[in-house]
Design an enzyme around this catalytic site. Structure first.
Site, PDB file in Angstrom:
ATOM      1  N   THR A  96      22.811 -78.020  -7.278  1.00 10.93           N
ATOM      2  CA  THR A  96      22.330 -79.411  -7.274  1.00 10.93           C
ATOM      3  C   THR A  96      21.585 -79.663  -5.965  1.00 10.93           C
ATOM      4  OG1 THR A  96      24.407 -80.221  -6.336  1.00 10.93           O
ATOM      5  CG2 THR A  96      24.232 -80.226  -8.746  1.00 10.93           C
ATOM      6  N   GLU A 149      24.841 -66.917  -0.183  1.00 10.16           N
ATOM      7  CA  GLU A 149      23.722 -66.203   0.446  1.00 10.16           C
ATOM      8  C   GLU A 149      22.470 -67.071   0.582  1.00 10.16           C
ATOM      9  OE1 GLU A 149      23.357 -63.000   1.892  1.00 10.16           O
ATOM     10  OE2 GLU A 149      21.591 -64.149   2.451  1.00 10.16           O
ATOM     11  N   GLY A 206       7.220 -76.731  -4.713  1.00 11.24           N
ATOM     12  CA  GLY A 206       8.688 -76.660  -4.842  1.00 11.24           C
ATOM     13  C   GLY A 206       9.392 -76.087  -3.613  1.00 11.24           C
ATOM     14  N   GLU A 209      12.538 -80.049   0.426  1.00 12.94           N
ATOM     15  CA  GLU A 209      13.782 -80.659  -0.051  1.00 12.94           C
ATOM     16  C   GLU A 209      13.446 -81.904  -0.877  1.00 12.94           C
ATOM     17  OE1 GLU A 209      17.051 -79.389   0.667  1.00 12.94           O
ATOM     18  OE2 GLU A 209      15.625 -77.809   1.081  1.00 12.94           O
ATOM     19  N   ASP A 220      16.662 -79.546   8.200  1.00 15.59           N
ATOM     20  CA  ASP A 220      16.956 -78.414   7.311  1.00 15.59           C
ATOM     21  C   ASP A 220      17.121 -77.133   8.140  1.00 15.59           C
ATOM     22  OD1 ASP A 220      16.879 -77.165   4.446  1.00 15.59           O
ATOM     23  OD2 ASP A 220      15.451 -76.000   5.610  1.00 15.59           O
ATOM     24  N   LYS A 224      20.609 -74.955   8.835  1.00 11.67           N
ATOM     25  CA  LYS A 224      20.715 -73.503   8.641  1.00 11.67           C
ATOM     26  C   LYS A 224      21.164 -72.816   9.930  1.00 11.67           C
ATOM     27  CE  LYS A 224      17.191 -73.449   5.029  1.00 11.67           C
ATOM     28  NZ  LYS A 224      15.742 -73.542   4.826  1.00 11.67           N
ATOM     29  N   GLY A 321      11.455 -71.468  -2.239  1.00 15.21           N
ATOM     30  CA  GLY A 321      10.836 -71.232  -3.555  1.00 15.21           C
ATOM     31  C   GLY A 321      11.924 -71.104  -4.605  1.00 15.21           C
TER      32      GLY A 321
HETATM   33  N1  HSE Z   1      13.246 -76.881   1.956  1.00 14.53           N
HETATM   34  C1  HSE Z   1      13.749 -75.602   2.314  1.00 14.53           C
HETATM   35  C2  HSE Z   1      12.686 -74.851   3.107  1.00 14.53           C
HETATM   36  C3  HSE Z   1      14.121 -74.844   1.070  1.00 14.53           C
HETATM   37  O1  HSE Z   1      11.537 -75.292   3.081  1.00 14.53           O
HETATM   38  O2  HSE Z   1      12.989 -73.876   3.778  1.00 14.53           O
HETATM   39  C4  HSE Z   1      14.894 -73.587   1.320  1.00 14.53           C
HETATM   40  O3  HSE Z   1      16.119 -73.842   1.964  1.00 14.53           O
END
Ligand code: HSE
Length: 343
Positions: A96, A149, A206, A209, A220, A224, A321
């Site tokens: 989701t 992952e 795509g 986010e 983002d 990470k 992607g």
């Molecule tokens: N929006 C994120 C990016 C998607 O552009 O890296 C992958 O986590």
């Protein structure tokens, strides 16, 4: 043992996963790995359930028309909780949308699935960022696995790489480009596209986010980087603990200007140990073209890990992607399936 899978969330990532499974299903079956997708549910696109396995091509066709509910289903109108508790799935794939502030709705789905003794594979950063330790504890208590992952570098291996290929290595630091959208935008701005147009393109493709401010304001990449620090370096950090700056203040002139001086703007994420404390930051930096990270373009991402065993190890690959993130679900599922099919 049959591997029965339920997919919660059938957007770009979920559909990427289903397409890959459709491509590889025959090869897998020839190797004795039989995977049935028994249920799919999506808040917008509807749901389908067949305990003997759904026809994946048909589900994909209906998903592209936002009409999965047209599938002849054993139980109709299933929500994620019905999918977890009322189907014969033994693995739940959670794909989701991401909410980095609450981790919902994915956190509740994952917690529920683990409590029902179902293995979980997710690409969702929210719950892993906010509740990694708690979820791992629930998985352990219920003797099931939680794999994730895809939360960093999508289908390009990071956690599986460290776990499988760098055993007993200490990750002393990392430095990398962890967001595909901003790297794509910076690359297109070098070609003269405006920030707004480049972002629109990234959304159409795509990569971004659901809320693209998460990408362009650096959160983002920050999430990470925190996940890397918490999972691989034993830290226990939250988003408020890091220095985070995105790329929204950069103009085409800035990006082109540094390039004419032999540098590139890159959104660089770093994590390092300062004594027993792990520090994490994300900010745009002017990187000399001689630096390998300067040549990571478009949706490519990269991370260099500094280890105490083999020095620096760098992995480069696509970081965003639907197909790429779908592959992360697929790769985790296959490793799980190999174990389950032997059991
Ligand atoms: N929006 C994120 C990016 C998607 O552009 O890296 C992958 O986590």
């Amino acid at each position: 043992m049959a591997v029965n899978v339920a997919l919660i969330g059938c957007g770009n990532v979920g559909q990427g996963f289903l397409s890959l499974l459709l491509e590889k299903k025959k090869d897998l079956e020839a190797k004795g790995i039989k995977i049935n997708v028994v249920a799919v549910c999506d808040k917008i696109r509807g749901s389908a359930f067949d305990p003997d396995g759904l026809n994946i091509a048909k589900v994909l066709d209906l998903a592209s028309k936002s009409d999965i509910s047209a599938y002849p289903s054993v139980i109709t109108n299933m929500d994620p909780f019905a999918v977890i508790s009322k189907t014969n799935a033994n693995v739940i794939l959670e794909a989701t949308w991401t909410d980095l502030r609450s981790g919902e709705p994915a956190f509740t789905h994952i917690k529920e699935a683990l409590s029902f003794k179902k293995h979980v594979v997710t690409t969702n950063k929210g719950p892993i960022l906010l509740y990694f330790k708690e979820l791992m504890r629930i998985a352990e208590m219920n003797e099931v696995e939680l794999r994730f992952e895809g939360v960093v570098l999508s289908g390009t291996p990071v956690f599986n790489l460290v776990r499988e290929c760098l055993p007993e290595s200490e990750i002393i630091s990392f430095r990398g480009i962890l967001n595909g959208t901003t790297n794509y935008i910076l690359t297109r701005m070098e070609e003269g596209l405006s920030f707004e147009d480049a972002l629109r393109k990234a959304q159409e493709l795509g990569y971004a986010e659901a809320d693209p401010t998460m990408d362009v304001e650096g959160w983002d990449a920050g999430a990470k980087a925190l996940i890397l620090a918490n999972v691989l370096m034993g830290a226990n950090l939250k988003l408020n603990d890091i220095e985070c700056e995105g790329i929204t203040s950069l103009k085409v002139e800035d990006v082109k200007g540094v390039l004419s001086r032999g540098k590139r703007y890159k959104l660089i994420a770093e994590g390092y140990k300062d004594g027993s404390v792990v520090k994490v930051s994300v900010k745009p930096q002017e990187v000399p073209l001689s630096d390998p990270l300067a040549n990571i373009l478009g949706t490519l991402n990269a991370i260099t890990f500094s280890t105490d065993t083999v020095g620096d190890v760098t992995i480069v690959g696509k970081g965003a992607g639907g197909r790429e993130a779908g592959y992360a679900l697929f790769a985790d599922l296959i490793s799980l399936a190999k174990k389950l099919c032997k059991a």
